[in-house]
Scaffold this active site. Structure first.
Site, PDB file in Angstrom:
ATOM      1  N   GLU A 179     -56.515 -15.941   8.837  1.00  0.00           N
ATOM      2  CA  GLU A 179     -58.395 -16.469   9.483  1.00  0.00           C
ATOM      3  C   GLU A 179     -57.649 -17.512  10.594  1.00  0.00           C
ATOM      4  OE1 GLU A 179     -59.707 -15.541   7.715  1.00  0.00           O
ATOM      5  OE2 GLU A 179     -60.424 -15.120   5.675  1.00  0.00           O
ATOM      6  N   ALA A 180     -56.694 -18.011  10.324  1.00  0.00           N
ATOM      7  CA  ALA A 180     -56.855 -18.512  12.805  1.00  0.00           C
ATOM      8  C   ALA A 180     -56.156 -17.106  13.604  1.00  0.00           C
ATOM      9  CB  ALA A 180     -55.506 -19.348  12.567  1.00  0.00           C
TER      10      ALA A 180
END
Length: 289
Positions: free
Chosen positions: A183-184
């Site tokens: 997600e980062a």
């Protein structure tokens, strides 16, 4: 005889100095800073092959053959214990991980396929009792993402849990792992929120959750906009800092110009959409819209 020895030494040198797997990236918690975490996420993005760029955002490849479809992320906790995580480079999905001589894979078809190419020399293979989508992981953990702390200390705890495989907390640890890596890489906002918590944890805002749940929709509409004068065919609803729903209708929105960092290829949409929970909750956040 001398020539043979020289040749043998040359081959051995090349073998020892060759990289383990093309595209591997690593991150060590000991001595980590916001900057080093940012470098790690940047390197992770660079390890993902892309088809082309749309609005300066890499559009991930729709498919790759065999082992080229996977990359490894090596994560080391404060105690110098390392796990290796296998991801599908076409969608940044975590397929499984390895700790010592044991590999662990999600219980899903894509992870079964990945197991043919990664961690093949592991002495023991464990199939986890759930798939890798958030809905199943939250059920297994007995808690939702909003109640699971993030930050570098949380990532350290997650690595430790997975290294020793604590079945009672593995699902929560995997959600921390996924958000701290995949997600980062997908969103600069999530990268920044995790990276600035070097020595403390935080609970993810519902805005972070909404971004995570909207990656497929945003990716699709940005691809449509590239041949539609920058306009979305179907609006995407996100949340602003005032906890208000905001409708994103074109590529001039801040979430497009300064936040989303990777685009899921439309050819892979069906498989990803199947993994998004039907019920999506939204909340406050501070990312640019």
């Amino acid at each position: 005889m001398i020539r043979f020895l020289v040749f043998s030494l040359l081959i051995l040198t090349l073998f020892l100095t060759a990289p383990a797997v093309e595209g591997d990236v690593s991150f060590r918690l000991s001595g980590a800073t916001s900057s080093s975490y940012g470098v790690f996420i940047s390197n992770l993005r660079k390890a993902l092959p892309y088809e082309r760029k749309l609005y300066d955002i890499p559009l991930l490849r729709s498919t790759l053959p065999g082992s080229q479809r996977y990359a490894l992320i090596h994560l080391t906790n404060y105690a110098d214990e390392t796990i290796s995580v296998a991801i599908d480079v076409t969608n940044v999905y975590v397929m499984g991980y390895r700790a010592g001589d044991t590999s662990y894979f999600f219980n899903e078809a894509s992870a079964t396929e990945a197991a043919k190419y990664v961690f093949k020399d592991a002495k023991r293979k464990v199939t986890l009792p759930y798939s890798g989508n958030y809905e199943r992981l939250q059920i297994a953990a007995g808690k939702i993402r909003e109640n699971i702390p993030l930050g570098l200390p949380a990532l350290d705890s997650a690595i430790t849990t997975l290294f020793y495989y604590n079945a009672n907390s593995a699902a929560s640890a995997l959600m921390v792992l996924i958000q701290s890596t995949s997600e980062a890489a997908r969103y600069k906002f999530i990268e920044q929120q995790i990276g600035k918590r070097v020595d403390k944890t935080f609970l993810p805002s519902l805005a972070i959750i909404s971004l995570e749940n909207s990656w497929s929709a945003l990716s699709k509409q940005i691809q449509i906009a590239s041949t539609n004068n920058g306009q979305f065919e179907t609006p995407v609803v996100l949340i602003n800092a005032q906890n208000q729903r905001v409708t994103i209708t074109n590529v001039d929105a801040g979430v497009v110009t300064s936040n989303i960092a990777l685009l899921l290829n439309r050819n892979n949409m069906a498989a990803i959409d199947d993994d998004v929970p039907m019920a999506q909750s939204f909340g406050c956040g501070s990312y640019a819209i």
